[in-house]
Design a protein around this motif. Structure first.
Motif, PDB file in Angstrom:
ATOM      1  N   HIS A   1       2.398  -6.367  -7.368  1.00  0.00           N
ATOM      2  CA  HIS A   1       1.909  -6.586  -6.151  1.00  0.00           C
ATOM      3  C   HIS A   1       1.342  -4.938  -5.445  1.00  0.00           C
ATOM      4  O   HIS A   1       0.733  -5.003  -4.331  1.00  0.00           O
ATOM      5  CB  HIS A   1       2.892  -7.224  -5.174  1.00  0.00           C
ATOM      6  N   GLU A   2       1.612  -4.208  -6.360  1.00  0.00           N
ATOM      7  CA  GLU A   2       1.325  -2.824  -5.826  1.00  0.00           C
ATOM      8  C   GLU A   2      -0.087  -2.368  -6.528  1.00  0.00           C
ATOM      9  O   GLU A   2      -0.347  -1.121  -6.538  1.00  0.00           O
ATOM     10  CB  GLU A   2       2.367  -1.671  -5.843  1.00  0.00           C
TER      11      GLU A   2
ATOM     12  N   ALA B   1      -0.395   8.088  -4.181  1.00  0.00           N
ATOM     13  CA  ALA B   1       0.222   6.805  -4.926  1.00  0.00           C
ATOM     14  C   ALA B   1       1.330   7.435  -5.614  1.00  0.00           C
ATOM     15  O   ALA B   1       2.418   6.499  -5.807  1.00  0.00           O
ATOM     16  CB  ALA B   1      -0.837   5.917  -5.336  1.00  0.00           C
TER      17      ALA B   1
ATOM     18  N   PRO C   1      -3.714   1.451  -8.434  1.00  0.00           N
ATOM     19  CA  PRO C   1      -2.374   1.290  -7.802  1.00  0.00           C
ATOM     20  C   PRO C   1      -2.317   1.802  -6.427  1.00  0.00           C
ATOM     21  O   PRO C   1      -2.714   2.997  -6.145  1.00  0.00           O
ATOM     22  CB  PRO C   1      -1.614   1.894  -8.909  1.00  0.00           C
ATOM     23  N   SER C   2      -1.427   1.135  -5.875  1.00  0.00           N
ATOM     24  CA  SER C   2      -1.256   1.757  -4.220  1.00  0.00           C
ATOM     25  C   SER C   2       0.106   2.678  -4.393  1.00  0.00           C
ATOM     26  O   SER C   2       0.334   3.462  -3.530  1.00  0.00           O
ATOM     27  CB  SER C   2      -1.047   0.664  -3.185  1.00  0.00           C
ATOM     28  N   ARG C   3       1.063   2.322  -5.379  1.00  0.00           N
ATOM     29  CA  ARG C   3       2.113   3.017  -5.361  1.00  0.00           C
ATOM     30  C   ARG C   3       2.689   3.190  -6.919  1.00  0.00           C
ATOM     31  O   ARG C   3       2.707   2.046  -7.495  1.00  0.00           O
ATOM     32  CB  ARG C   3       3.401   2.398  -4.634  1.00  0.00           C
TER      33      ARG C   3
ATOM     34  N   VAL D   1       3.666   0.410 -12.479  1.00  0.00           N
ATOM     35  CA  VAL D   1       3.206  -0.261 -11.231  1.00  0.00           C
ATOM     36  C   VAL D   1       3.683  -1.713 -11.306  1.00  0.00           C
ATOM     37  O   VAL D   1       3.440  -2.346 -11.986  1.00  0.00           O
ATOM     38  CB  VAL D   1       1.666   0.042 -11.045  1.00  0.00           C
ATOM     39  N   ARG D   2       4.428  -1.824 -10.057  1.00  0.00           N
ATOM     40  CA  ARG D   2       4.671  -3.532  -9.878  1.00  0.00           C
ATOM     41  C   ARG D   2       3.186  -4.223  -9.571  1.00  0.00           C
ATOM     42  O   ARG D   2       2.479  -3.876  -9.116  1.00  0.00           O
ATOM     43  CB  ARG D   2       5.378  -3.631  -8.730  1.00  0.00           C
TER      44      ARG D   2
ATOM     45  N   GLN E   1      14.343  -0.106  -5.312  1.00  0.00           N
ATOM     46  CA  GLN E   1      13.175   0.981  -4.721  1.00  0.00           C
ATOM     47  C   GLN E   1      13.173   2.264  -5.549  1.00  0.00           C
ATOM     48  O   GLN E   1      11.967   2.700  -5.308  1.00  0.00           O
ATOM     49  CB  GLN E   1      13.743   1.111  -3.328  1.00  0.00           C
TER      50      GLN E   1
END
Lengths: 280, 369
Positions: free
Chosen positions: B290-291, B270, B357-359, B287-288, B233
């Motif tokens: 899924h993000e 983000a 990107p969301s994160r 950025v991953r 994380q």
């Protein structure tokens, strides 16, 4: 009737290979050896026995087989050490040493005999020293024979053990050490059992070579009856006296002895390699 | 026992090791808490196996010290360290039966400490039961499968009651299915025994799944140490971020606490960690898959990084979409979304889209990167 093995054999050519092996072995080995026995059989049983059990001949068996076994044993110990050094350590001139090991194969045995005699004789480099310092005579005694037999048998053990050592992963020695084994225990319980089949093969080869050796021994042995006469010399002596039948009689006995000893070593070898291979 | 050595059963301090010109370990200091299973994770050549071998005493450091249960073991020989070592290729004694392999450590003990034959039988029997292989005690290693061999190697290492257990890529030589089984089994075994253990792996999934604690190594240095969840994380370095999973990266510039990539300013929310950066600093945003969301480019004033879809893979639990950037760099991107989402968006290969990107995780770029 159908022979299923003929149809389904994954490794074909069995019959051909076996046939070839038998013919070749017959031509090269069996027929000449059979000739020895046929020639020898022209003697009556009593005469045969008299020839092969003459005290001087019996003494030569003891010298030949006894010293050959000792030489093969010594070569086993030092051959393994040599192979170990060649495989495990890198040092300047390693390739050179590696090549030197094979020299006894290439050298005419008479040359080896003369060279060894020159060195170990009373006025030779080493002989001089041994004679003066510890009063020990090598040339013209059974010790000289032993030196010659060790010399010509050296490559066998080195060359049979070397590839096995190369394959031997140092990890298994590390594993033994991590389990608390000291170096001696690791060698005795882990390394030697794995080397044993190859070592026995090398021993057998060195022994066989030593039993049949003539050229190098004859110069250094002194050839004193009952003390330093080898069996091959007895055969040559008979031949020089045109006693072909007597010579072949002794040769036949020698062959039987050698065959029995080699058979025993081969059984030992098969037994130990079976153990190792199964465990691979 | 003093308090701290009850906590740290393995400690290495300033370990430095060089092979020729190659620096394998560059002043590595680590502490491994007692009773935990720690994964040493990193790409090949990162020094993880060398570190493990130094802890075991199979290799010696040029500088630095190794402490086992608070005791300086730097100069101690491997056989005095009482460490259990499990090799990647098992290193079983091939001429000995399974039973004799496990009994080896007991049989080579000095005469005074050596257990009796009956005790050896009992102990080896118990260990074989522990690794669930008591029924093959008489076989030779060659007659076993890879997974069975590794379990025997483990039982053999445990026979001498080691202070710590070290495993060098223990599942590396096994096929995927056996690997997964053995992984779970090792975890269960560790929960039973609670012996301080370190295992080396280059498989991040394996490390995150099995270990209590993960040490990430790269180029002879420790990048991060922590619980699997924490390192996943909150990766502290770009290397850790990239090593622990698939990743997209955007090169950009910090701008008033936000990140500008090309003509797009990424959402501030983000990238909470972008606030501390000086404006104008060169940064890389990670950025991953899924993000990262795909949004339409056919709107007035589109936001996000422009890209073109090159391939859509709609199988598996999540759909994967590969894209290529439309700028001069023509970077590759990867997006992961649910299949329902994929269906609702009507995406087709060759379509031009925008990526938002969301994160994101922002790292300042080093001058040479």
């Amino acid at each position: 009737m159908v022979k299923p093995s003929r149809q389904h054999n994954v490794l074909p050519g069995f019959n051909l290979a076996l046939g070839y092996t038998l013919v070749y072995l017959s031509l090269v080995v069996l027929i000449p050896l059979a000739a020895v026995f046929i020639k020898a059989s022209s003697l009556s049983v009593e005469d045969f026995w008299n020839v092969v059990s003459a005290p001087r001949v019996v003494a030569s068996y003891k010298v030949s087989f006894g010293l050959s076994l000792v030489a093969a044993a010594i070569n086993s110990v030092f051959g393994v050490l040599l192979a170990w050094s060649l495989v495990r350590y890198s040092f300047p001139g390693r390739k050179l040493v590696d090549a030197l090991v094979d020299l006894p194969f290439a050298l005419p045995t008479a040359v080896a005999g003369i060279a060894l005699t020159a060195i170990y004789a009373k006025n030779g480099w080493v002989g001089q020293f041994l004679e003066e310092q510890i009063g020990f005579q090598v040339a013209y005694t059974p010790w000289g024979i032993l030196v010659a037999l060790i010399f010509i048998g050296l490559p066998f053990v080195v060359r049979t053990v070397q590839p096995i050592l190369e394959d031997l992963d140092t990890e298994i020695e590390e594993a033994a050490a991590s389990l608390g084994a000291n170096r001696a225990q690791t060698i005795r319980r882990v390394v030697l059992p794995i080397l044993l089949p190859a070592l026995l093969t090398g021993f057998a080869l060195a022994f066989a070579r030593a039993v049949g050796e003539y050229g190098s021994v004859i110069f250094i042995a002194g050839n004193m009856p009952f003390i330093s006469e080898i069996t091959p010399l007895m055969i040559i002596t008979k031949l020089e006296q045109y006693d072909y039948v007597g010579a072949t009689a002794i040769a036949a006995v020698m062959l039987v002895f050698s065959f029995i000893l080699l058979l025993i070593i081969n059984f030992l070898q098969a037994w130990s390699s079976g153990r190792v291979r199964k465990g691979r | 026992m003093t308090k701290w050595n009850a906590i740290m059963s393995i400690e290495v301090r300033d370990i430095y090791k060089q092979f020729g010109n190659f620096i394998a370990l560059d002043n590595v200091s680590l502490e491994f808490p007692s009773g935990q299973l720690t994964a040493l994770l990193g790409p090949s050549g990162c020094g993880k196996t060398t570190l493990l071998r130094i802890i075991a005493g199979l290799e010696h450091a040029d500088r630095g010290a190794v402490f086992l249960e608070g005791e300086n073991a730097t100069g101690a020989h491997v056989r005095e360290r009482q460490v259990g070592f499990v090799f990647q290729h098992y290193a079983l004694f091939r001429h000995m039966s399974v039973f004799e392999n496990v009994a080896f450590g007991l049989r080579v003990k000095p005469r005074k400490q050596r257990p009796s034959e009956a005790e050896i039988r009992e102990k080896v029997g118990a260990l074989l039961e522990l690794v669930q292989l008591d029924w093959i005690a008489d076989r030779l290693p060659a007659q076993l499968s890879g997974g069975q061999r590794q379990r025997i190697a483990l039982a053999r290492a445990l026979a001498v009651e080691p202070r710590v257990l070290l495993l060098d890529e223990p599942f590396g030589a096994l096929d995927a299915k056996v690997r997964k089984e053995l992984r779970r089994w090792l975890r269960r075994l560790h929960d039973e025994l609670h012996i301080t253990s370190i295992f080396v792996t280059h498989d991040q999934e394996e490390a995150l799944e099995v270990a209590d604690s993960v040490v990430l190594m790269n180029r002879g240095k420790v990048e991060q140490q922590g619980a699997p969840d924490a390192v996943y994380q909150h990766p502290e370095t770009p290397f850790v971020y990239g090593f622990l999973g698939a990743v997209n990266y955007f090169h950009g510039r910090a701008e008033e606490g936000r990140v500008r990539v090309g003509d797009t300013l990424l959402h501030a929310e983000a990238a909470p960690d972008a606030h501390g950066l000086a404006s104008g600093a060169n940064v890389t945003a990670f950025v991953r898959p899924h993000e990262l969301a795909i949004v339409s480019a056919d709107v007035p004033d589109p936001v996000g990084v422009a890209a073109k879809i090159t391939r859509i893979m709609g199988f598996g639990a999540a759909a994967r979409i590969e894209l290529v950037g439309l700028d001069a760099e023509a970077q590759h991107f990867e997006v992961e979304m649910s299949r329902e989402q994929l269906a609702s968006q009507n995406l087709v290969e060759g379509q031009s889209v925008r990526l938002t990107p969301s994160r994101i995780k922002v790292f300042e770029r080093e001058a040479n990167a």
